[in-house]
Design an enzyme around this catalytic site. Structure first.
Site, PDB file in Angstrom:
ATOM      1  N   SER A  61       4.550   5.865  -4.653  1.00 46.88           N
ATOM      2  CA  SER A  61       5.527   7.039  -4.360  1.00 46.88           C
ATOM      3  C   SER A  61       6.592   6.604  -3.357  1.00 46.88           C
ATOM      4  O   SER A  61       6.195   5.733  -2.547  1.00 46.88           O
ATOM      5  CB  SER A  61       4.636   8.259  -3.838  1.00 46.88           C
ATOM      6  OG  SER A  61       5.430   9.192  -3.766  1.00 46.88           O
ATOM      7  N   GLY A  62       7.661   7.282  -3.453  1.00 51.49           N
ATOM      8  CA  GLY A  62       8.492   7.131  -2.348  1.00 51.49           C
ATOM      9  C   GLY A  62       8.993   5.778  -2.043  1.00 51.49           C
ATOM     10  O   GLY A  62       9.333   4.857  -2.824  1.00 51.49           O
ATOM     11  N   ILE A  63       8.991   5.534  -0.677  1.00 59.77           N
ATOM     12  CA  ILE A  63       9.244   4.330   0.099  1.00 59.77           C
ATOM     13  C   ILE A  63       8.581   3.051  -0.745  1.00 59.77           C
ATOM     14  O   ILE A  63       8.949   2.229  -0.933  1.00 59.77           O
ATOM     15  CB  ILE A  63       9.232   4.242   1.537  1.00 59.77           C
ATOM     16  CG1 ILE A  63      10.156   5.218   2.187  1.00 59.77           C
ATOM     17  CG2 ILE A  63       9.136   2.870   2.286  1.00 59.77           C
ATOM     18  CD1 ILE A  63      10.080   5.741   3.603  1.00 59.77           C
ATOM     19  N   GLY A  64       7.207   3.355  -0.653  1.00 61.21           N
ATOM     20  CA  GLY A  64       6.550   2.300  -1.144  1.00 61.21           C
ATOM     21  C   GLY A  64       6.683   1.987  -2.662  1.00 61.21           C
ATOM     22  O   GLY A  64       6.758   0.605  -3.205  1.00 61.21           O
ATOM     23  N   THR A 109       0.720  -1.309   0.002  1.00 66.71           N
ATOM     24  CA  THR A 109      -0.071  -0.140  -0.195  1.00 66.71           C
ATOM     25  C   THR A 109       0.948   1.313   0.108  1.00 66.71           C
ATOM     26  O   THR A 109       2.064   1.248   0.555  1.00 66.71           O
ATOM     27  CB  THR A 109      -1.117  -0.003   1.123  1.00 66.71           C
ATOM     28  OG1 THR A 109      -0.238   0.368   2.367  1.00 66.71           O
ATOM     29  CG2 THR A 109      -1.845  -1.222   1.169  1.00 66.71           C
ATOM     30  N   GLY A 110       0.463   2.223  -0.594  1.00 67.41           N
ATOM     31  CA  GLY A 110       1.234   3.469  -0.782  1.00 67.41           C
ATOM     32  C   GLY A 110       2.431   2.932  -1.670  1.00 67.41           C
ATOM     33  O   GLY A 110       3.654   3.764  -1.692  1.00 67.41           O
ATOM     34  N   GLY A 111       2.087   2.246  -2.608  1.00 66.66           N
ATOM     35  CA  GLY A 111       3.306   1.722  -3.624  1.00 66.66           C
ATOM     36  C   GLY A 111       3.414   2.681  -4.745  1.00 66.66           C
ATOM     37  O   GLY A 111       4.169   2.421  -5.630  1.00 66.66           O
ATOM     38  N   TYR A 145       1.622  12.927  14.202  1.00 63.14           N
ATOM     39  CA  TYR A 145       1.977  11.959  13.586  1.00 63.14           C
ATOM     40  C   TYR A 145       2.776  10.791  14.198  1.00 63.14           C
ATOM     41  O   TYR A 145       2.566   9.568  14.056  1.00 63.14           O
ATOM     42  CB  TYR A 145       3.046  12.593  12.413  1.00 63.14           C
ATOM     43  CG  TYR A 145       3.984  11.637  11.493  1.00 63.14           C
ATOM     44  CD1 TYR A 145       3.134  11.053  10.430  1.00 63.14           C
ATOM     45  CD2 TYR A 145       5.177  11.247  12.040  1.00 63.14           C
ATOM     46  CE1 TYR A 145       3.970  10.098   9.565  1.00 63.14           C
ATOM     47  CE2 TYR A 145       5.994  10.514  11.145  1.00 63.14           C
ATOM     48  CZ  TYR A 145       5.365   9.804  10.235  1.00 63.14           C
ATOM     49  OH  TYR A 145       6.011   8.952   9.067  1.00 63.14           O
TER      50      TYR A 145
HETATM   51  N1  LIG Z   1      10.196   9.721   4.096  1.00 65.79           N
HETATM   52  C1  LIG Z   1      10.610   9.603   5.231  1.00 65.79           C
HETATM   53  O1  LIG Z   1      11.212  10.510   5.714  1.00 65.79           O
HETATM   54  C2  LIG Z   1       9.621   8.670   6.262  1.00 65.79           C
HETATM   55  C3  LIG Z   1      10.193   8.378   7.329  1.00 65.79           C
HETATM   56  C4  LIG Z   1       9.469   7.621   8.374  1.00 65.79           C
HETATM   57  C5  LIG Z   1       8.262   7.143   7.924  1.00 65.79           C
HETATM   58  N2  LIG Z   1       7.902   7.394   6.823  1.00 65.79           N
HETATM   59  C6  LIG Z   1       6.550   6.487   6.264  1.00 65.79           C
HETATM   60  O2  LIG Z   1       6.762   5.811   5.215  1.00 65.79           O
HETATM   61  C7  LIG Z   1       5.800   5.781   4.521  1.00 65.79           C
HETATM   62  C8  LIG Z   1       5.807   6.080   2.943  1.00 65.79           C
HETATM   63  O3  LIG Z   1       6.022   7.423   3.175  1.00 65.79           O
HETATM   64  P1  LIG Z   1       6.979   8.426   1.757  1.00 65.79           P
HETATM   65  O4  LIG Z   1       8.001   9.125   2.777  1.00 65.79           O
HETATM   66  O5  LIG Z   1       7.302   7.264   0.787  1.00 65.79           O
HETATM   67  O6  LIG Z   1       5.619   9.077   1.350  1.00 65.79           O
HETATM   68  P2  LIG Z   1       5.070   9.308   0.088  1.00 65.79           P
HETATM   69  O7  LIG Z   1       6.096   9.723  -1.044  1.00 65.79           O
HETATM   70  O8  LIG Z   1       4.181  10.666   0.103  1.00 65.79           O
HETATM   71  O9  LIG Z   1       4.410   8.140  -0.304  1.00 65.79           O
HETATM   72  C9  LIG Z   1       2.939   7.605   0.244  1.00 65.79           C
HETATM   73  C10 LIG Z   1       2.123   6.808  -0.572  1.00 65.79           C
HETATM   74  O10 LIG Z   1       0.994   6.551   0.286  1.00 65.79           O
HETATM   75  C11 LIG Z   1      -0.083   6.781  -0.263  1.00 65.79           C
HETATM   76  N3  LIG Z   1      -1.113   7.217   0.660  1.00 65.79           N
HETATM   77  C12 LIG Z   1      -1.185   8.054   1.344  1.00 65.79           C
HETATM   78  N4  LIG Z   1      -2.334   7.993   2.027  1.00 65.79           N
HETATM   79  C13 LIG Z   1      -2.934   6.996   1.573  1.00 65.79           C
HETATM   80  C14 LIG Z   1      -4.249   6.332   1.948  1.00 65.79           C
HETATM   81  N5  LIG Z   1      -5.194   6.874   2.855  1.00 65.79           N
HETATM   82  N6  LIG Z   1      -4.555   5.558   1.209  1.00 65.79           N
HETATM   83  C15 LIG Z   1      -4.016   4.789   0.153  1.00 65.79           C
HETATM   84  N7  LIG Z   1      -2.810   5.221  -0.056  1.00 65.79           N
HETATM   85  C16 LIG Z   1      -2.393   6.381   0.548  1.00 65.79           C
HETATM   86  C17 LIG Z   1       0.399   7.739  -1.431  1.00 65.79           C
HETATM   87  O11 LIG Z   1      -0.417   7.720  -2.457  1.00 65.79           O
HETATM   88  P3  LIG Z   1      -1.700   8.510  -2.565  1.00 65.79           P
HETATM   89  O12 LIG Z   1      -1.517  10.049  -1.921  1.00 65.79           O
HETATM   90  O13 LIG Z   1      -2.057   8.779  -3.980  1.00 65.79           O
HETATM   91  O14 LIG Z   1      -2.876   7.946  -1.811  1.00 65.79           O
HETATM   92  C18 LIG Z   1       1.822   7.400  -1.616  1.00 65.79           C
HETATM   93  O15 LIG Z   1       1.764   6.234  -2.682  1.00 65.79           O
HETATM   94  C19 LIG Z   1       4.602   6.487   5.445  1.00 65.79           C
HETATM   95  O16 LIG Z   1       4.050   5.579   6.218  1.00 65.79           O
HETATM   96  C20 LIG Z   1       5.472   7.595   6.093  1.00 65.79           C
HETATM   97  O17 LIG Z   1       4.732   7.761   7.262  1.00 65.79           O
HETATM   98  C21 LIG Z   1       8.320   8.012   5.811  1.00 65.79           C
END
Ligand SMILES: NC(=O)c1ccc[n+]([C@@H]2O[C@H](COP(=O)([O-])OP(=O)(O)OC[C@H]3O[C@@H](n4cnc5c(N)ncnc54)[C@H](OP(=O)(O)O)[C@@H]3O)[C@@H](O)[C@H]2O)c1
Length: 249
Positions: A16-19, A12-14, A150
């Site tokens: 963008s970013g980490i996903g 899930t969240g695949g 958060y």
């Molecule tokens: N980057 C960091 O520094 C960091 C550090 C610690 C933890 N994290 C965690 O890592 C995870 C991924 O974050 P990221 O940094 O890769 O962020 P990102 O680039 O914003 O990617 C987030 C992904 O989750 C999806 N998403 C968000 N809300 C959603 C929802 N309600 N239903 C379905 N999909 C949803 C987004 O797609 P849509 O918006 O199109 O739905 C996107 O694919 C998150 O849980 C974040 O809290 C990130």
């Protein structure tokens, strides 16, 4: 042979970013990957980036009907899931005095409710011995200004993993938390309200990280691959911290 050859993975969240980096890595290692996210355009370009026989499902993880549709799609196409990466989520800054009901509801809906039902609704489809990976954050155990809601949502993730590991023990399903530090993703950069604030945030974060920089999503994806694969068969209920050392000082 890839390390996930013949396996089915849901991320899930695949889109963008980490996903996205993880979905790409899983596919590269031979997995049949299903990705979910809300925005169709991002899902379409992710499908192109991941390639292979990946499948996209437009779904909001905080919407239970969407989750049913996600798993119905998986059920129709392949039947069973070997790896579930419940990663969708995100956050934004707000100091305590400015926290609103909608700030709280939005973050807890995606990060807590979304993770809970992403996993619960996957249960009929998960193979015995499957690997569940939840995305936590170092903010769950570190104080961070203007990030309390958060951070609390990510503390819930840690708690979920401990309990679900026990709930699922008879099925030999492992539950681990992948704990990224600051990682260069659209989500992380989107926390800043201006380019200048973004540059300053990045400078301060790099300075506070022994590695001297932000993580790359591919570096988180390799850790997810370990937790997904049989190489981590005795790793359960753990937190795998991938943060360049930021949370250890
Ligand atoms: N980057 C960091 O520094 C960091 C550090 C610690 C933890 N994290 C965690 O890592 C995870 C991924 O974050 P990221 O940094 O890769 O962020 P990102 O680039 O914003 O990617 C987030 C992904 O989750 C999806 N998403 C968000 N809300 C959603 C929802 N309600 N239903 C379905 N999909 C949803 C987004 O797609 P849509 O918006 O199109 O739905 C996107 O694919 C998150 O849980 C974040 O809290 C990130």
């Amino acid at each position: 042979m890839g390390r996930l050859q013949g396996k089915v993975a849901v991320v899930t969240g695949g889109s963008s970013g980490i996903g996205l980096a993880t979905a790409r890595r899983f596919a590269h290692e031979g997995a049949h990957v299903f990705i979910a996210g809300r925005r169709k355009a991002e899902l379409d370009s992710a499908l192109h980036a991941i390639g292979g026989n990946s499948v996209i499902v437009q779904a909001d993880v905080s919407n239970l009907a969407d989750l049913d549709r996600l798993y119905d799609t998986v059920g129709e196409k392949v039947g069973a899931i070997d790896v579930l990466f419940a990663n969708a989520g995100g956050g934004s800054f707000s100091p305590l005095q400015d926290v609103t009901e909608s700030h709280y509801d939005g973050i807890f809906a995606a990060n807590v409710k979304g993770t809970l039902f992403t996993v619960q609704k996957a249960l009929p489809f998960l193979r015995d011995g499957a690997s569940i990976i939840l995305t936590g954050s170092i903010s769950a155990f570190m104080g961070m200004p203007a990030f309390s809601v958060y951070s609390a949502s990510k503390a819930a993730i840690r708690s979920f993993a401990r309990s679900w590991m026990l709930d699922l023990a008879q099925r030999r399903i492992r539950v681990n938390v992948l704990v990224p530090g600051a990682t260069s993703t659209p989500g992380w950069h989107g926390l800043a309200s201006s380019d200048e604030e973004g540059r300053e945030m990045q400078r301060q974060t790099a300075a506070a990280t022994p590695a001297g920089r932000l993580g790359d999503p591919d570096e988180i994806a390799y850790a997810a691959l370990f937790l997904a694969s049989d190489e981590s068969s005795f790793v359960n209920g753990s937190e795998l911290v991938v943060d360049g050392g930021a949370s250890q000082i």
